[in-house]
Motif scaffolding. Structure first.
Motif, short mmCIF file in Angstrom:
data_model
loop_
_atom_site.label_atom_id
_atom_site.label_comp_id
_atom_site.label_asym_id
_atom_site.label_seq_id
_atom_site.Cartn_x
_atom_site.Cartn_y
_atom_site.Cartn_z
N ARG A 3 0.89 -1.24 0.12
CA ARG A 3 -0.02 0.18 0.05
C ARG A 3 0.99 1.39 0.03
N ILE A 4 0.31 2.26 -0.73
CA ILE A 4 1.02 3.62 -0.67
C ILE A 4 -0.06 4.54 -0.36
N TRP A 5 -0.07 5.39 0.79
CA TRP A 5 -1.07 6.63 0.85
C TRP A 5 -0.14 7.80 0.90
N ILE A 6 -0.81 8.67 -0.21
CA ILE A 6 -0.08 9.93 -0.33
C ILE A 6 -1.05 11.14 0.41
N ARG B 79 5.70 -3.53 1.89
CA ARG B 79 5.45 -2.70 3.01
C ARG B 79 4.36 -2.02 2.98
N ARG B 80 4.09 -1.09 3.82
CA ARG B 80 2.84 -0.04 3.77
C ARG B 80 3.36 1.22 4.10
N VAL B 81 3.44 1.92 3.21
CA VAL B 81 4.13 3.35 3.13
C VAL B 81 3.20 4.38 2.98
N LEU B 82 3.34 5.48 3.97
CA LEU B 82 2.68 6.69 4.12
C LEU B 82 3.48 7.87 3.63
N VAL B 83 3.36 8.64 2.71
CA VAL B 83 3.98 9.62 2.03
C VAL B 83 3.15 10.98 2.37
N VAL B 84 3.91 11.95 3.28
CA VAL B 84 3.03 13.29 3.46
C VAL B 84 4.03 14.24 2.76
N VAL C 192 -6.63 12.15 1.07
CA VAL C 192 -5.93 10.92 1.20
C VAL C 192 -5.93 10.17 -0.17
N THR C 193 -4.86 9.97 -0.84
CA THR C 193 -4.80 9.30 -1.98
C THR C 193 -4.06 8.01 -1.72
N GLN D 50 -6.71 3.21 -5.61
CA GLN D 50 -8.10 2.80 -4.67
C GLN D 50 -8.88 4.24 -4.49
N ARG D 51 -8.22 5.21 -4.15
CA ARG D 51 -8.94 6.62 -3.72
C ARG D 51 -8.07 7.75 -4.18
N TYR D 52 -8.89 8.68 -4.53
CA TYR D 52 -7.85 9.99 -4.70
C TYR D 52 -8.72 11.32 -3.85
N ASN D 53 -7.86 11.92 -3.44
CA ASN D 53 -8.24 13.27 -2.48
C ASN D 53 -9.43 13.08 -1.78
N VAL D 54 -9.66 11.96 -1.05
CA VAL D 54 -10.82 11.54 -0.27
C VAL D 54 -10.52 12.44 1.08
#
Length: 254
Positions: free
Chosen positions: A8-11, A170-175, A210-211, A228-232
């Motif tokens: 997963r990647i969350w941006i 891995r499960r990566v969060l990018v801020v 959240v993207t 999976q989702r954009y700008n939620v």
């Protein structure tokens, strides 16, 4: 074959900053300059931005620990690092002692001579740059001392290579920042200039929007990341935190 990409990647764009507030005030008043003291890198979150970041953290915290981010990469700008810290403090990562990786490649787009100018300020003080941007488009226009979107994309290509090299599975969060969110979409999804600018025209990336991408091994010859989702903004609205989407203080010519 070893999986190259994270599961997963969350941006996530940073929460509302003091610069966002100052930019709105300057635009509304018709000023040429945005009133921000100090460096853009040091601009803090507003009180609302802190609420937004905590709301996203609680949203992540609702997931089992095995589904929360276990890697956090952040822009070194204060507003992004503060957003990441507040997400962690709200229980939004797999390990409460998780360290962040501050990566300068995730920093805000640099605006050079247009830094801290409103749209009106750019037209009045640098009319030649306003015309050049109109002719070239924001994707290719590079203000003196600043960056084009292509320049941001160049450094983000390197950042994605690092992610694929070190964080497979891995499960990566990018801020990061608004342009970073958009340019990562451009790279991950293999978009064209027209495609990413069409998305940009639909509206600004919300503060703490959240993207999310998930790795699908069935896609292509070796799997790929799938949007999976954009700008939620559901994590914000559920928590009662107002949604904001202002460009940053330096972002009049984003």
């Amino acid at each position: 074959m070893q999986q190259r990409w994270p599961d997963r990647i969350w941006i996530v764009r940073h929460g509302e900053s003091a610069g966002n507030v100052a930019r709105d005030a300057a635009q509304a008043a018709g000023h040429t300059h945005i009133d921000i003291a100090g460096r853009d890198v040091d601009v803090p979150l507003s009180t609302l931005g802190e609420r937004q970041a905590a709301a996203v953290g609680r949203w992540f915290a609702e997931k089992p620990a095995s589904e929360r981010p276990d890697v956090v990469l952040t822009s070194p700008y204060r507003r992004a690092e503060s957003t990441a810290r507040l997400i962690r403090e709200a229980g939004g990562v797999a390990d409460p002692l998780l360290d962040f990786v501050a990566d300068e490649r995730l920093r805000e787009k640099e605006f050079g001579v247009l830094d801290r100018l409103t749209r009106e300020g750019i037209v009045q003080l640098h009319p030649e740059q306003a015309e050049l941007r109109r002719l070239l488009g924001k994707f290719y226009h590079r203000p003196p001392g600043g960056e084009s979107w292509c320049d941001v994309i160049l450094r983000l290509r390197s950042a994605l290579d690092t992610i694929s090299l070190h964080y497979g599975g891995r499960r990566v969060l990018v801020v990061g920042h608004q342009v970073v969110v958009l340019c990562l979409r451009y790279l991950i999804e293999g978009m064209t200039e027209d495609e990413i600018l069409a998305i940009d025209r639909e509206g600004d990336v919300a503060n703490c929007g959240v993207t999310e991408y998930a790795f699908d091994p069935r896609q292509g010859s070796s799997g790929k990341l799938v949007l999976q989702r954009y700008n939620v903004v559901a994590p914000l609205t559920r928590a009662g935190a107002p949604v904001t989407a202002e460009p940053d203080a330096t972002g009049a010519a984003r």
